[in-house]
Design an enzyme around this catalytic site. Sequence first.
Site, mmCIF file in Angstrom:
data_model
loop_
_atom_site.group_PDB
_atom_site.id
_atom_site.type_symbol
_atom_site.label_atom_id
_atom_site.label_comp_id
_atom_site.label_asym_id
_atom_site.label_seq_id
_atom_site.Cartn_x
_atom_site.Cartn_y
_atom_site.Cartn_z
ATOM 1 N N ASP A 75 3.275 -4.442 8.092
ATOM 2 C CA ASP A 75 2.062 -3.649 7.914
ATOM 3 C C ASP A 75 0.883 -4.589 8.134
ATOM 4 O O ASP A 75 0.551 -5.398 7.264
ATOM 5 C CB ASP A 75 2.049 -3.042 6.498
ATOM 6 C CG ASP A 75 0.744 -2.320 6.206
ATOM 7 O OD1 ASP A 75 -0.173 -2.355 7.054
ATOM 8 O OD2 ASP A 75 0.636 -1.736 5.112
ATOM 9 N N LYS A 105 -10.319 -0.380 10.659
ATOM 10 C CA LYS A 105 -10.532 -1.569 9.823
ATOM 11 C C LYS A 105 -10.859 -2.795 10.677
ATOM 12 O O LYS A 105 -11.046 -3.888 10.163
ATOM 13 C CB LYS A 105 -9.284 -1.855 8.981
ATOM 14 C CG LYS A 105 -8.992 -0.774 7.935
ATOM 15 C CD LYS A 105 -7.828 -1.183 7.074
ATOM 16 C CE LYS A 105 -7.174 -0.033 6.348
ATOM 17 N NZ LYS A 105 -7.940 0.476 5.219
ATOM 18 N N HIS A 128 0.874 -1.178 0.000
ATOM 19 C CA HIS A 128 0.000 0.000 0.000
ATOM 20 C C HIS A 128 0.916 1.233 0.000
ATOM 21 O O HIS A 128 2.038 1.180 0.522
ATOM 22 C CB HIS A 128 -0.820 -0.057 1.296
ATOM 23 C CG HIS A 128 -1.904 0.956 1.430
ATOM 24 N ND1 HIS A 128 -1.656 2.270 1.783
ATOM 25 C CD2 HIS A 128 -3.246 0.851 1.292
ATOM 26 C CE1 HIS A 128 -2.811 2.913 1.859
ATOM 27 N NE2 HIS A 128 -3.785 2.084 1.560
ATOM 28 N N CYS A 141 -4.823 2.546 -3.532
ATOM 29 C CA CYS A 141 -3.555 3.014 -2.932
ATOM 30 C C CYS A 141 -2.435 2.010 -3.174
ATOM 31 O O CYS A 141 -1.567 1.823 -2.303
ATOM 32 C CB CYS A 141 -3.697 3.292 -1.440
ATOM 33 S SG CYS A 141 -4.807 4.645 -1.100
ATOM 34 N N GLN A 201 -4.329 -5.006 7.189
ATOM 35 C CA GLN A 201 -5.355 -5.934 6.697
ATOM 36 C C GLN A 201 -5.310 -7.288 7.411
ATOM 37 O O GLN A 201 -6.199 -8.110 7.201
ATOM 38 C CB GLN A 201 -5.200 -6.164 5.179
ATOM 39 C CG GLN A 201 -5.401 -4.924 4.332
ATOM 40 C CD GLN A 201 -6.855 -4.406 4.334
ATOM 41 O OE1 GLN A 201 -7.781 -5.076 4.791
ATOM 42 N NE2 GLN A 201 -7.026 -3.196 3.847
HETATM 43 C C1 LIG Z 1 -2.314 -2.891 3.585
HETATM 44 C C2 LIG Z 1 -2.634 -1.516 4.067
HETATM 45 N N1 LIG Z 1 -1.687 -0.799 4.663
HETATM 46 C C3 LIG Z 1 -1.915 0.427 5.139
HETATM 47 C C4 LIG Z 1 -3.151 1.019 5.005
HETATM 48 C C5 LIG Z 1 -3.350 2.389 5.513
HETATM 49 O O1 LIG Z 1 -4.308 2.430 6.521
HETATM 50 P P1 LIG Z 1 -4.778 3.828 7.087
HETATM 51 O O2 LIG Z 1 -5.326 4.593 5.908
HETATM 52 O O3 LIG Z 1 -5.805 3.486 8.092
HETATM 53 O O4 LIG Z 1 -3.572 4.474 7.656
HETATM 54 C C6 LIG Z 1 -4.171 0.324 4.361
HETATM 55 C C7 LIG Z 1 -5.492 0.954 4.149
HETATM 56 O O5 LIG Z 1 -6.230 0.612 3.262
HETATM 57 C C8 LIG Z 1 -3.907 -0.984 3.887
HETATM 58 O O6 LIG Z 1 -4.862 -1.693 3.281
#
Ligand SMILES: Cc1ncc(COP(=O)(O)O)c(C=O)c1O
Length: 416
Positions: A208, A234, A131, A373, A211
């Site tokens: 990270d 999430k 992401h 993203c 998810q």
């Molecule tokens: C794999 C992953 N990493 C990071 C993020 C970023 O999350 P946030 O926008 O809550 O910071 C997301 C959000 O969709 C994601 O799917």
Amino acid sequence: MEPVSSLTSLDVERVREDFPILQREIRPGVPLVYLDSAATSQKPASVIESIDSYYARTNANIHRGIHTLAEEATAGYEAARAKVAKFIGISNARQVIFTRNATESINLVAQTWGRANLHSGDLVILTEMEHHSNLVPWQMLASEKGLRLEFIPVTDEGLLDLEVYQTLLAQGPRLVAFTHMSNVLGTITPAKEIIRLAHQSGALALVDGAQSVPHFPVNAADLDADFLAFSAHKMCGPTGIGVLFGKEALLEAMPPFLGGGDMIRKVFLRSFTPNELPHKFEAGTPAIAEAFGLGAAVDYLTSRGMEPIASYEHGLTEYALDRLEEVPGVHVYGPPAQNRGGVLSFTMDGIHPHDVSQVLDRYGVAIRAGHHCAMPLHEKLGLAATSRASLYLYNRTDEIDRLVEALYTVKKIFGS
Ligand SMILES: Cc1ncc(COP(=O)(O)O)c(C=O)c1O
């Protein structure tokens, strides 16, 4: 096909009663089919009530006052931290930092640990399926410091190429930062093995977990992760609060991130001494109501059980993959069900993903369209955009059926 409910101990009808928004009709007679939980999950009543009751009964700033409300607010905020620690298998809650979201957690590591420890020519390994939140912070630091960024490739099956990873490790990286579950392909990465190999080569590992933590049991201690980032919104919690887990010795040695109130022990006119963990990384008034909400979300997920949630979602994912593959002209990206979670990105021959989601909305079906993203991953797949349906514990097989029916209507409308 075996009904999903017989595969697991999760009672989806009871779960659905916990989420008030699932009663909503998008327009008269058209119930909501929410298939966008990878973007943000829906919230159970207990989470909504915890935030409401915080403002109605407890509201006060934390860590400063000595009146009853301030003490109750502080106790609730710190109780949420302890719940989060337990949820990710950590006994020492000083290692849990509250941030705004997973993005801020990763930026915190880049701007503090990264800035203090990485130097020109140092190698950071990422993956092609990240992401933007786990790409851009490292790109920013790389351009400031002259770092090298290398990427574990994604194979045609949507998995990480661990052979190439091994060759990258031979170059002596300082950090390996990777997603535990792709928000596009649904791929669940072999995090424990990636971390073990990173450590063997002398690198730290950042996971990270945006998810993964919401969808299956994640134990930061068992993974031996150096850092783990995720967002409350999430995982049935509110927006505005996220988590960074870090190993204590690393957090102790890292300089503070933002400066201001609460993160200091002493302040002089020209200098300060930082506060102890975890407060050193929590400058200013934090998201107190949201921490109450996150604590309630952890309680909720724990009460339903992360194992049953994971196994229920797995059954649902298998069902969704089978049903989507039935639709002529639909292409689903990512690995087979055994390597993935409930994120299903797809394209339809000759129809733009935005058109797909617009038509689906007429039928109350909420999915997402775009690059999610993850522009470099889409470029690798040779696509500008995909449609993405994503699942959570409150979804049912009949909602997947609604999605599939609506996709047939999309085909009819666009004459494909
Ligand atoms: C794999 C992953 N990493 C990071 C993020 C970023 O999350 P946030 O926008 O809550 O910071 C997301 C959000 O969709 C994601 O799917």
